[in-house]
Scaffold this motif. Structure first.
Motif, short mmCIF file in Angstrom:
data_model
loop_
_atom_site.label_atom_id
_atom_site.label_comp_id
_atom_site.label_asym_id
_atom_site.label_seq_id
_atom_site.Cartn_x
_atom_site.Cartn_y
_atom_site.Cartn_z
N ASP A 267 0.87 -1.17 0.00
CA ASP A 267 0.00 0.00 0.00
C ASP A 267 0.91 1.23 0.00
OD1 ASP A 267 -1.91 1.90 0.24
OD2 ASP A 267 -2.52 1.38 2.30
N LEU A 268 1.09 1.79 -1.20
CA LEU A 268 1.93 2.99 -1.35
C LEU A 268 1.03 4.21 -1.46
CD1 LEU A 268 4.56 1.69 -3.97
CD2 LEU A 268 4.67 1.61 -1.46
N ASP A 269 1.51 5.33 -0.89
CA ASP A 269 0.72 6.56 -0.91
C ASP A 269 1.53 7.68 -1.56
OD1 ASP A 269 -1.49 5.49 0.41
OD2 ASP A 269 -0.57 5.81 2.38
N LEU A 270 0.85 8.48 -2.38
CA LEU A 270 1.43 9.64 -3.05
C LEU A 270 1.11 10.90 -2.26
CD1 LEU A 270 2.74 11.12 -5.50
CD2 LEU A 270 0.47 11.03 -6.59
N HIS A 271 2.14 11.73 -2.01
CA HIS A 271 1.98 13.00 -1.29
C HIS A 271 2.48 14.13 -2.19
CE1 HIS A 271 1.32 11.43 2.99
NE2 HIS A 271 1.58 10.33 2.29
N VAL A 272 1.68 15.22 -2.28
CA VAL A 272 2.05 16.40 -3.06
C VAL A 272 1.81 17.62 -2.18
CG1 VAL A 272 1.60 17.79 -5.11
CG2 VAL A 272 1.46 15.30 -5.25
N ILE A 273 2.84 18.49 -2.05
CA ILE A 273 2.74 19.74 -1.30
C ILE A 273 2.75 20.89 -2.29
CG2 ILE A 273 3.79 21.16 0.50
CD1 ILE A 273 5.07 18.67 1.65
N THR A 274 1.71 21.74 -2.27
CA THR A 274 1.57 22.86 -3.20
C THR A 274 2.52 23.99 -2.82
OG1 THR A 274 -0.14 23.97 -1.90
CG2 THR A 274 -0.86 22.24 -3.44
N PRO A 275 2.74 24.97 -3.73
CA PRO A 275 3.55 26.14 -3.37
C PRO A 275 2.99 26.91 -2.17
CG PRO A 275 3.31 26.02 -5.75
CD PRO A 275 2.38 24.98 -5.15
N GLY A 276 1.69 26.74 -1.93
CA GLY A 276 1.08 27.41 -0.78
C GLY A 276 1.27 26.66 0.52
N GLY A 277 1.89 25.47 0.48
CA GLY A 277 2.16 24.71 1.69
C GLY A 277 1.10 23.71 2.05
N VAL A 278 0.11 23.48 1.20
CA VAL A 278 -0.96 22.52 1.49
C VAL A 278 -0.53 21.15 0.98
CG1 VAL A 278 -3.38 21.93 1.13
CG2 VAL A 278 -2.69 24.33 1.37
N GLU A 279 -0.61 20.13 1.85
CA GLU A 279 -0.24 18.77 1.48
C GLU A 279 -1.49 17.98 1.09
OE1 GLU A 279 2.30 14.94 3.26
OE2 GLU A 279 2.08 16.79 4.43
N ILE A 280 -1.43 17.42 -0.12
CA ILE A 280 -2.56 16.64 -0.64
C ILE A 280 -2.15 15.16 -0.59
CG2 ILE A 280 -4.05 16.23 -2.62
CD1 ILE A 280 -3.45 19.08 -3.56
N PHE A 281 -2.96 14.32 0.10
CA PHE A 281 -2.72 12.88 0.18
C PHE A 281 -4.04 12.23 0.60
CE2 PHE A 281 -2.15 14.51 4.34
CZ PHE A 281 -2.28 13.50 5.28
N TRP A 282 -4.00 10.94 1.01
CA TRP A 282 -5.22 10.19 1.25
C TRP A 282 -6.05 10.77 2.39
CZ3 TRP A 282 -6.02 7.93 6.04
CH2 TRP A 282 -4.89 7.80 6.86
N ASN A 283 -5.38 11.48 3.36
CA ASN A 283 -6.11 12.03 4.50
C ASN A 283 -6.50 13.49 4.27
OD1 ASN A 283 -7.28 11.66 7.07
ND2 ASN A 283 -5.48 12.54 8.12
N ASN A 284 -6.08 14.09 3.20
CA ASN A 284 -6.47 15.46 2.82
C ASN A 284 -6.56 15.49 1.28
OD1 ASN A 284 -7.09 18.22 3.06
ND2 ASN A 284 -4.94 18.79 2.83
N ARG A 285 -7.64 15.04 0.77
CA ARG A 285 -7.75 14.74 -0.67
C ARG A 285 -7.92 15.98 -1.51
NH1 ARG A 285 -9.24 9.10 -1.36
NH2 ARG A 285 -10.01 9.65 -3.42
N ILE A 286 -8.41 17.09 -0.98
CA ILE A 286 -8.72 18.26 -1.81
C ILE A 286 -8.12 19.51 -1.17
CG2 ILE A 286 -10.54 19.69 -2.82
CD1 ILE A 286 -12.40 17.30 -2.73
N ASP A 287 -7.50 20.36 -2.04
CA ASP A 287 -7.04 21.70 -1.63
C ASP A 287 -7.97 22.71 -2.30
OD1 ASP A 287 -5.75 23.98 -0.85
OD2 ASP A 287 -4.09 23.75 -2.28
N GLU A 288 -8.80 23.35 -1.51
CA GLU A 288 -9.79 24.27 -2.07
C GLU A 288 -9.15 25.53 -2.62
OE1 GLU A 288 -12.65 25.00 0.95
OE2 GLU A 288 -13.47 22.95 0.93
N ILE A 289 -7.97 25.89 -2.17
CA ILE A 289 -7.33 27.12 -2.64
C ILE A 289 -6.76 26.92 -4.05
CG2 ILE A 289 -5.49 28.78 -2.20
CD1 ILE A 289 -5.84 28.23 0.78
N SER A 290 -5.98 25.86 -4.25
CA SER A 290 -5.33 25.62 -5.55
C SER A 290 -6.22 24.82 -6.49
CB SER A 290 -4.01 24.88 -5.35
OG SER A 290 -4.24 23.59 -4.79
N GLY A 291 -7.18 24.10 -5.95
CA GLY A 291 -8.04 23.26 -6.79
C GLY A 291 -7.46 21.88 -7.04
N GLY A 292 -6.27 21.56 -6.46
CA GLY A 292 -5.70 20.23 -6.64
C GLY A 292 -6.40 19.20 -5.77
#
Length: 371
Positions: A267-292
């Motif tokens: 079970d591998l998980d992908l993590h992406v941190i936006t330039p605004g500092g918001v981390e998108i992953f399985w426990n935070n699936r949506i960033d409302e500011i960037s739309g990612g």
């Protein structure tokens, strides 16, 4: 006394000028030009013949000679008749054949090879006859279609060599290539399971050989039928518009798009941190500011084709700057599975090659993408 009779002086008769002979009319039975008939030779005591008058203009009579002693009788030397004026006679149009050579226009009687009859005046060469001006004949050959250019058989396509950086595995997009330090090009290498990201070298490495087949360095589904798909996909055409088929799953496109693929049961998980500092992953699936948002989350399980995908689809809200992304091995089952992590810039309706490609197994370090 009566005068002496004087004897009258004799009166010399005034000499009478010789009369010009009447002009001789041409014989109507004579053949027309270009076969002129020669005038008959004059008798010894016959006066000098006069040339026939021109058909268009009449030649003026010669001036009367000055009074003088009468000519002594004797044989008169014949004078040759001058040739007719080129302007006085209109030659008949001569029809020329298309052959390059023209028949001679000099009649046999005036041929230079003919022998003159004794007692006849010598023949003069006929006046040059100018043939009627004719327009040049232009021959138009039928148009020929352009000859087709010779077909050159295409040589087998050879993939271009990729410039790479030595000691940087990510500089070669293919897992089974490495950077040659001398030529700085990606050269093929032998398949080896110890290489990060290599899933298989043989079919047995993919587990169930009745379901999966090895297409080095990745495993692929053996029974995927693009014409009979019930779940997932086999090719991009099996997906909706704006989607792409990856590991038999339809995922969304994006700009940027971060896609993690692997084969196995971890079970591998992908993590992406936006330039605004918001981390998108399985426990935070949506960033409302960037739309990612996290488009697809794979929990692992039995050995199979796996994929996770995070996308940004709204250009107006997608921020520029540095994106940080990495892989977390949330649950490992047996040996660590090899994975491939790629970054794309293929928004909706766009396609493209990955901008960055990373390989590894288990958890990874942080990677950076600059937009």
């Amino acid at each position: 006394p009566s005068p002496e009779p004087t004897e009258p002086e004799p009166i010399e008769p005034e000499p009478t000028p010789p009369q010009s002979p009447e002009p001789t009319m041409p014989d109507p039975t004579a053949p027309p030009f270009p076969e002129p008939s020669l005038p008959p030779a004059p008798e010894p005591n016959e006066p000098e013949p006069t040339p026939p008058p021109s058909l268009e203009t009449s030649m003026p009579d010669p001036p009367s000679p000055e009074p003088g002693p009468p000519p002594s009788p004797g044989p008169t030397e014949p004078v040759p008749t001058p040739p007719p004026s080129p302007q006085s006679t209109t030659p008949e149009p001569t029809t020329f054949s298309p052959e390059p050579s023209f028949p001679p226009l000099i009649p046999p009687s005036l041929s230079p090879m003919s022998t003159p009859t004794p007692g006849t005046p010598p023949s003069l060469p006929p006046s040059p006859v100018t043939p009627p001006t004719t327009m040049p004949i232009t021959t138009t050959s039928p148009s020929r279609p352009p000859s087709p250019s010779p077909t050159v058989s295409a040589s087998p396509s050879v993939p271009p060599l990729v410039t790479c950086i030595p000691d940087d595995p990510s500089s070669c997009p293919n897992l089974l290539e490495e950077c040659d330090p001398v030529t700085r090009t990606c050269m093929p290498i032998a398949c080896n399971l110890t290489i990060p990201g290599v899933q298989c070298c043989e079919d047995i490495d993919c587990g169930d050989t009745t379901t999966f087949v090895c297409e080095p360095p990745l495993c692929a589904s053996l029974d995927c039928d693009p014409d009979n798909v019930t779940i997932g996909c086999c090719i991009d055409e099996n997906c909706e518009a704006g989607e792409v088929c990856v590991n038999e799953v339809c995922i969304l496109r994006g700009n940027p798009r971060f896609t993690l693929t692997w084969f196995g049961d971890d079970d591998l998980d992908l993590h992406v941190i936006t330039p605004g500092g918001v981390e998108i992953f399985w426990n935070n699936r949506i960033d409302e500011i960037s739309g990612g948002f996290l488009d697809f989350d794979d929990l692992g399980g039995i050995p199979s084709l796996r994929v996770e995908n995070t996308v940004f689809q709204v250009p107006e809200t997608t921020p520029n700057g540095n994106y940080t992304y990495f892989v977390v091995n949330f649950q490992q089952r047996g040996e660590a599975d090899s994975w491939t992590l790629e970054v794309f810039e293929d928004g909706v309706g766009e396609e493209g090659l990955p901008i960055q490609t990373r390989f590894g197994e288990g958890s990874s370090t942080d990677f950076t993408y600059v937009r």
